[in-house]
Design a protein around this motif. Structure first.
Motif, PDB file in Angstrom:
ATOM      1  N   ALA A  25      -3.877  18.968  -9.188  1.00 35.59           N
ATOM      2  CA  ALA A  25      -2.845  18.177  -9.811  1.00 35.59           C
ATOM      3  C   ALA A  25      -3.024  18.334 -11.322  1.00 35.59           C
ATOM      4  N   THR A  26      -3.930  18.229 -11.930  1.00 32.90           N
ATOM      5  CA  THR A  26      -4.127  18.134 -13.474  1.00 32.90           C
ATOM      6  C   THR A  26      -3.551  19.879 -13.742  1.00 32.90           C
ATOM      7  N   SER A  30      -0.760  20.512 -16.351  1.00 37.03           N
ATOM      8  CA  SER A  30      -1.069  21.314 -17.680  1.00 37.03           C
ATOM      9  C   SER A  30       0.113  22.565 -17.559  1.00 37.03           C
ATOM     10  N   ALA A  31       0.463  22.986 -16.229  1.00 33.89           N
ATOM     11  CA  ALA A  31       1.458  24.296 -16.177  1.00 33.89           C
ATOM     12  C   ALA A  31       2.957  23.498 -16.654  1.00 33.89           C
ATOM     13  N   ASP A  35       5.322  24.837 -19.627  1.00 36.67           N
ATOM     14  CA  ASP A  35       6.666  25.064 -19.300  1.00 36.67           C
ATOM     15  C   ASP A  35       7.878  24.451 -20.208  1.00 36.67           C
ATOM     16  N   GLU A  36       7.368  23.104 -20.515  1.00 37.97           N
ATOM     17  CA  GLU A  36       8.163  22.145 -21.271  1.00 37.97           C
ATOM     18  C   GLU A  36       7.933  22.992 -22.794  1.00 37.97           C
ATOM     19  N   ILE A  37       6.917  23.218 -23.355  1.00 36.58           N
ATOM     20  CA  ILE A  37       6.810  23.800 -24.467  1.00 36.58           C
ATOM     21  C   ILE A  37       7.692  25.455 -24.703  1.00 36.58           C
ATOM     22  N   LYS A 141      -8.608  16.383 -18.587  1.00 38.46           N
ATOM     23  CA  LYS A 141      -8.698  17.652 -19.270  1.00 38.46           C
ATOM     24  C   LYS A 141      -8.459  18.700 -17.974  1.00 38.46           C
ATOM     25  N   PRO A 142      -7.293  19.208 -18.255  1.00 43.36           N
ATOM     26  CA  PRO A 142      -6.658  20.310 -17.225  1.00 43.36           C
ATOM     27  C   PRO A 142      -7.798  21.489 -17.222  1.00 43.36           C
TER      28      PRO A 142
END
Length: 167
Positions: A25-26, A30-31, A35-37, A141-142
């Motif tokens: 899930a983490t 993180s992905a 992707d939002e960035i 922490k991913p």
């Protein structure tokens, strides 16, 4: 409670511990942040292109005003004098006014494109979404992990999800 014949639930979560599920899930969160960035960068690129078109239109307006004044002013002034019979000085003022109106129209076109670039606000929405996601993650922490479906060759058994640790 759950259907023992449900092979999808058995294949996906039966062999995974709670720690593996949390790590998965983490990694997915993180992905999502990455992707939002990337989305914010793409939206920023679009806004910069619109601003570039506006800047080019402003430059074109300046160039038209600068380079066309001598040639166009003389041509228009002599044309107005031949057409109206007015004094040549008034004809030169009229030709200057025509050039100023043309430059103003090109300047308005530039303003429209710059306003469109300002209205985009694409990166701001993506940044707000990324901040919201980061707030949900808290101090986690991913650890990026690739999820891969594996299925024995030639088998009719349902595919199983296995974790691959990426280095």
């Amino acid at each position: 409670m759950s259907d023992p014949g449900n092979t999808t639930a058995n294949a996906v979560g039966a062999d995974r511990s709670l720690g593996q599920l949390v790590a998965s899930a983490t990694a997915e969160m993180s992905a999502l942040v990455h992707d939002e960035i990337a989305l914010a960068k793409a939206q920023l690129r679009q806004d910069v292109k619109k601003a570039g078109v506006g800047g080019a239109a402003f430059s074109a307006a300046g160039a038209v005003l600068l380079f066309s004044l001598p040639m166009l002013s003389f041509a228009l002034a002599y044309g107005f004098e031949a057409w109206t019979g007015w004094n040549l000085a008034w004809c030169f003022l009229l030709s200057f006014a025509v050039n100023v109106v043309l430059a103003a129209l090109l300047g308005l076109v530039g303003m429209v494109f710059v306003k469109k670039a300002k209205k985009g606000k694409g990166p701001q929405r993506a940044v707000a979404s990324a901040k919201e996601t980061a707030a949900l993650l808290g101090n986690a922490k991913p650890h990026p992990r690739g999820v891969e479906l594996t299925k024995p060759v030639g088998s009719r058994a349902p595919a199983r999800v296995s974790d691959k640790v990426s280095a």
